[in-house]
Design a protein around this motif. Structure first.
Motif, PDB file in Angstrom:
ATOM      1  N   THR A  40      28.317  43.640  46.529  1.00 19.95           N
ATOM      2  CA  THR A  40      28.250  43.511  45.078  1.00 19.95           C
ATOM      3  C   THR A  40      29.658  43.574  44.513  1.00 19.95           C
ATOM      4  OG1 THR A  40      26.103  44.605  45.044  1.00 19.95           O
ATOM      5  CG2 THR A  40      27.311  44.530  42.964  1.00 19.95           C
ATOM      6  N   VAL A  41      30.010  42.588  43.713  1.00 22.09           N
ATOM      7  CA  VAL A  41      31.294  42.581  43.005  1.00 22.09           C
ATOM      8  C   VAL A  41      31.023  43.237  41.661  1.00 22.09           C
ATOM      9  CG1 VAL A  41      33.176  41.172  42.098  1.00 22.09           C
ATOM     10  CG2 VAL A  41      31.963  40.443  44.170  1.00 22.09           C
ATOM     11  N   THR A  42      31.523  44.465  41.494  1.00 24.08           N
ATOM     12  CA  THR A  42      31.186  45.231  40.299  1.00 24.08           C
ATOM     13  C   THR A  42      32.137  44.987  39.133  1.00 24.08           C
ATOM     14  OG1 THR A  42      32.400  47.114  41.170  1.00 24.08           O
ATOM     15  CG2 THR A  42      30.020  47.055  41.578  1.00 24.08           C
ATOM     16  N   GLU A  43      33.409  44.703  39.447  1.00 24.87           N
ATOM     17  CA  GLU A  43      34.390  44.510  38.376  1.00 24.87           C
ATOM     18  C   GLU A  43      35.595  43.765  38.937  1.00 24.87           C
ATOM     19  OE1 GLU A  43      37.113  47.193  35.296  1.00 24.87           O
ATOM     20  OE2 GLU A  43      35.913  48.208  36.817  1.00 24.87           O
ATOM     21  N   VAL A  44      36.250  43.005  38.074  1.00 26.58           N
ATOM     22  CA  VAL A  44      37.514  42.364  38.427  1.00 26.58           C
ATOM     23  C   VAL A  44      38.496  42.660  37.302  1.00 26.58           C
ATOM     24  CG1 VAL A  44      38.716  40.198  38.881  1.00 26.58           C
ATOM     25  CG2 VAL A  44      36.395  40.526  39.748  1.00 26.58           C
ATOM     26  N   ARG A  45      39.615  43.274  37.662  1.00 25.84           N
ATOM     27  CA  ARG A  45      40.669  43.561  36.685  1.00 25.84           C
ATOM     28  C   ARG A  45      41.827  42.606  36.950  1.00 25.84           C
ATOM     29  NH1 ARG A  45      40.745  50.114  37.181  1.00 25.84           N
ATOM     30  NH2 ARG A  45      38.585  50.419  36.540  1.00 25.84           N
ATOM     31  N   VAL A  46      42.189  41.864  35.932  1.00 27.75           N
ATOM     32  CA  VAL A  46      43.224  40.845  36.051  1.00 27.75           C
ATOM     33  C   VAL A  46      44.500  41.360  35.389  1.00 27.75           C
ATOM     34  CG1 VAL A  46      43.795  38.443  35.539  1.00 27.75           C
ATOM     35  CG2 VAL A  46      41.443  39.065  35.985  1.00 27.75           C
ATOM     36  N   SER A  47      45.643  41.090  36.021  1.00 32.25           N
ATOM     37  CA  SER A  47      46.934  41.500  35.468  1.00 32.25           C
ATOM     38  C   SER A  47      47.209  40.719  34.182  1.00 32.25           C
ATOM     39  CB  SER A  47      48.042  41.256  36.488  1.00 32.25           C
ATOM     40  OG  SER A  47      48.189  39.880  36.728  1.00 32.25           O
ATOM     41  N   PRO A  48      48.088  41.227  33.328  1.00 27.82           N
ATOM     42  CA  PRO A  48      48.386  40.535  32.064  1.00 27.82           C
ATOM     43  C   PRO A  48      48.881  39.103  32.248  1.00 27.82           C
ATOM     44  CG  PRO A  48      49.211  42.777  31.972  1.00 27.82           C
ATOM     45  CD  PRO A  48      48.742  42.548  33.382  1.00 27.82           C
ATOM     46  N   ASP A  49      49.597  38.829  33.354  1.00 30.87           N
ATOM     47  CA  ASP A  49      50.075  37.463  33.580  1.00 30.87           C
ATOM     48  C   ASP A  49      49.041  36.594  34.303  1.00 30.87           C
ATOM     49  OD1 ASP A  49      50.174  38.463  36.152  1.00 30.87           O
ATOM     50  OD2 ASP A  49      52.318  38.110  36.433  1.00 30.87           O
ATOM     51  N   LEU A  50      47.881  37.156  34.598  1.00 29.23           N
ATOM     52  CA  LEU A  50      46.751  36.473  35.247  1.00 29.23           C
ATOM     53  C   LEU A  50      47.077  35.987  36.665  1.00 29.23           C
ATOM     54  CD1 LEU A  50      45.423  34.319  32.263  1.00 29.23           C
ATOM     55  CD2 LEU A  50      44.772  36.637  32.888  1.00 29.23           C
ATOM     56  N   LYS A  51      48.100  36.541  37.286  1.00 29.15           N
ATOM     57  CA  LYS A  51      48.490  36.079  38.615  1.00 29.15           C
ATOM     58  C   LYS A  51      47.968  36.964  39.739  1.00 29.15           C
ATOM     59  CE  LYS A  51      52.419  33.341  37.280  1.00 29.15           C
ATOM     60  NZ  LYS A  51      53.818  33.016  37.508  1.00 29.15           N
ATOM     61  N   SER A  52      47.411  38.103  39.401  1.00 26.92           N
ATOM     62  CA  SER A  52      46.789  38.942  40.427  1.00 26.92           C
ATOM     63  C   SER A  52      45.529  39.578  39.858  1.00 26.92           C
ATOM     64  CB  SER A  52      47.768  40.004  40.936  1.00 26.92           C
ATOM     65  OG  SER A  52      48.133  40.872  39.903  1.00 26.92           O
ATOM     66  N   ALA A  53      44.591  39.817  40.757  1.00 27.11           N
ATOM     67  CA  ALA A  53      43.317  40.389  40.345  1.00 27.11           C
ATOM     68  C   ALA A  53      42.891  41.438  41.358  1.00 27.11           C
ATOM     69  CB  ALA A  53      42.251  39.305  40.235  1.00 27.11           C
ATOM     70  N   THR A  54      42.458  42.571  40.860  1.00 25.63           N
ATOM     71  CA  THR A  54      41.898  43.613  41.707  1.00 25.63           C
ATOM     72  C   THR A  54      40.385  43.505  41.606  1.00 25.63           C
ATOM     73  OG1 THR A  54      43.794  45.031  41.273  1.00 25.63           O
ATOM     74  CG2 THR A  54      41.824  46.085  42.180  1.00 25.63           C
ATOM     75  N   VAL A  55      39.759  43.314  42.761  1.00 23.51           N
ATOM     76  CA  VAL A  55      38.316  43.112  42.815  1.00 23.51           C
ATOM     77  C   VAL A  55      37.675  44.388  43.344  1.00 23.51           C
ATOM     78  CG1 VAL A  55      36.471  41.684  43.755  1.00 23.51           C
ATOM     79  CG2 VAL A  55      38.714  40.671  43.298  1.00 23.51           C
TER      80      VAL A  55
END
Length: 140
Positions: free
Chosen positions: A44-59
């Protein structure tokens, strides 16, 4: 604002995070990871946090039943380049973010807090601290 203070995510970050979350969930469900071990795991993918520049995402992910979190994370990290490539095909962004995977511990924390609140000791303390109220809601 202090340097260490966390800034709330923008609407764009939230929207892109949700878009990525839905796309990753679909990719995992369809088995488009090219990692055989992931085809036998329900994640289950519960959340994705994207960096302000949208170049990295923590899943943030959790395996079904919370079993073999370490193995699941290892498999997802192996599949990250393929998942990023598949994301680039599915979503329309200038840059497809680098994906990093972490275990979602929020359910564990919620269960821990819930069990603490239900303990006899806490119930006894909250019952002693709560003044009796009369009919109109005022404390007596």
């Amino acid at each position: 604002m202090s340097r260490g203070a966390a800034k709330a995510p923008s609407q764009r970050q939230l929207r892109v995070g949700e878009q990525i979350r839905h796309a990753l969930a679909r990719l995992l469900q369809e088995g488009r990871t090219h990692v055989d071990a992931l085809t036998h795991r329900d994640v289950t993918v519960t959340e994705v946090r994207v960096s302000p520049d949208l170049k990295s995402a923590t899943v943030f992910v959790t395996p079904l039943g919370g079993q073999d979190v370490t193995g699941t994370l290892a498999d997802l990290r192996t599949a990250a380049p393929v998942l990023r490539h598949e994301l680039a095909r599915d979503i329309n962004l200038r840059f497809t973010p680098r994906l990093s995977f972490q275990a979602d511990r929020s359910f564990d924390e919620a269960a821990k807090i819930d069990s603490l609140l239900r303990s006899d000791r806490v119930r006894r303390d909250t019952a002693a601290a709560t003044p009796e109220e009369d009919d109109d809601g005022a404390a007596s």
